[in-house]
Design an enzyme around this catalytic site. Structure first.
Site, short mmCIF file in Angstrom:
data_model
loop_
_atom_site.label_atom_id
_atom_site.label_comp_id
_atom_site.label_asym_id
_atom_site.label_seq_id
_atom_site.Cartn_x
_atom_site.Cartn_y
_atom_site.Cartn_z
CB CYS A 244 -0.97 -0.05 1.17
SG CYS A 244 -2.41 1.02 0.95
CD GLN A 248 0.51 5.09 -2.15
OE1 GLN A 248 0.67 6.02 -1.35
NE2 GLN A 248 -0.63 4.44 -2.25
CG HIS A 325 -4.04 -3.98 2.77
ND1 HIS A 325 -3.14 -3.72 3.79
CD2 HIS A 325 -4.49 -2.78 2.35
CE1 HIS A 325 -3.06 -2.41 3.97
NE2 HIS A 325 -3.87 -1.82 3.11
CD GLU A 327 -2.56 -7.00 4.94
OE1 GLU A 327 -3.07 -5.90 5.21
OE2 GLU A 327 -1.77 -7.16 3.99
#
Length: 357
Positions: A244, A248, A325, A327
């Protein structure tokens, strides 16, 4: 008679019902997730934002602490069509204002049409529209939170040990990390050193990690300059991974750029296509910025809906990042293998992905 008010950047004020009292302000965003409200509300990436749930009923399976992603609620306020008493009481105990009984379909439509917007909320028996409007007037933009990392990061390094099945040591730069990222690495046997977001290069060098991992987090990646500098220091020497905000930050460090999205990606059903296999997976996402230019990295995955980069890689530099994400808390388990690939960069044999429940 209404006892809560939501003031929007466009000038309108929406009446609502108070479910947890208080006055607050922040960037108004929405999530399309219909489960995982506990995970969303404790996700540090929602810091300085007001979270609107597009799904109409929030709280229908209670509140359980073992599902939390951090030790507190991060949105500045919460908006829903209907909140159960369990969730409302939890938010009140956390001191987070919450309102319901308003048309969230219309509110989400306004955000989609006009983009994420500044918002003020006033809730309680003495609340007035003027209170909400005053809160709105005091609301900064997300890029104005120059040290937002200090609000969500650990204050000092914490070390967590896996089960000993691997000797891989991961330095996880905590820019607002979800707890399930740490859990996903521990489940694969790694030792995880969770570092403050502004850790200097010398302290990372002393750890001599096998992987440097930049976490998710809130706000504008341009405000995480110390994290960018850390990536610049170790790229090519230590394998780099990011999720995430981490994607960046790494892209910016390697000559790329980022930009703010209109209303972002927030939900558990974002489709992502792998450009090498043409396979589409469903992903959990929560971000309002995206990579505009990948710099020295290759784009390997894109969002099916808008073609924004979802995966960046470099074999030569040993870099592996994901915008979503993997996870999967909350959300589908399609992408858990990312953590096996991260450990493989450190020279470990690929381990069996964690099975779905």
């Amino acid at each position: 008679m209404s006892d809560a008010y939501v003031a929007l950047e466009g000038g309108s004020v929406v009446e609502a019902r108070c479910r947890a009292p208080g006055t607050s302000r922040g960037e108004l965003v929405f999530t399309t997730a219909y489960t995982g409200y506990e995970e969303s509300l404790t996700d540090p990436s929602y810091e300085e934002q007001i979270l609107t749930f597009s799904y109409p009923l929030i709280g229908n399976y209670g509140v359980r602490e073992e599902r939390f992603e951090s030790d507190r609620v991060h949105p500045r306020a919460v908006v829903a069509r209907e909140l159960t008493d369990d969730v409302a009481e939890w938010l009140e105990s956390e001191g987070v204002p919450a309102v319901d009984r308003l048309d969230t379909r219309d509110l989400v439509g306004q955000i989609r049409d006009g983009g994420a917007m500044k918002c003020g909320i006033a809730a309680g028996p003495d609340a007035t529209p003027e209170d909400a409007t005053a809160a709105l007037a005091d609301c900064p933009g997300m890029s104005d939170h120059e040290d937002i990392g200090a609000q969500v990061s650990v204050a000092r390094t914490k070390t967590y040990s896996g089960d000993g099945t691997t000797d891989t040591e991961v330095a996880l730069l905590d820019c607002g990390a979800k707890g399930s990222i740490v859990d996903s690495l521990l489940e694969r046997g790694a030792t995880v050193h969770v570092l403050p977001y502004d850790t200097p290069p010398g302290e990372v060098a002393d750890l001599d990690p096998d992987v440097l991992f930049v976490s998710n987090g809130p706000g504008d990646p341009a405000n995480f300059e110390s994290a960018r500098a850390l990536v610049d220091e170790f790229v090519g020497e230590v394998p780099l991974a990011g999720i995430c905000l981490g994607q960046q930050v790494i892209a910016r460090a390697l000559g790329g750029s980022t930009e703010k999205m209109d209303f972002g990606h927030r939900g558990v059903n974002q489709p992502v296509r792998d450009l090498r296999t043409d396979r589409v997976v469903m992903t959990t996402q929560n971000h309002g910025y995206t990579v505009a230019d990948p710099g020295d990295l290759d784009v390997t995955q894109v969002n099916v809906n808008d073609d924004t980069p979802e995966g960046l890689e470099s074999d030569d530099l040993q870099v592996l990042t994901r915008q979503y994400h993997p996870e999967a808390n909350p959300g589908p388990n399609d992408t858990l293998g990312f953590f096996d690939d991260v450990l493989a960069m450190a020279g470990e044999e690929r381990r069996t992905p964690v099975a779905a429940d």
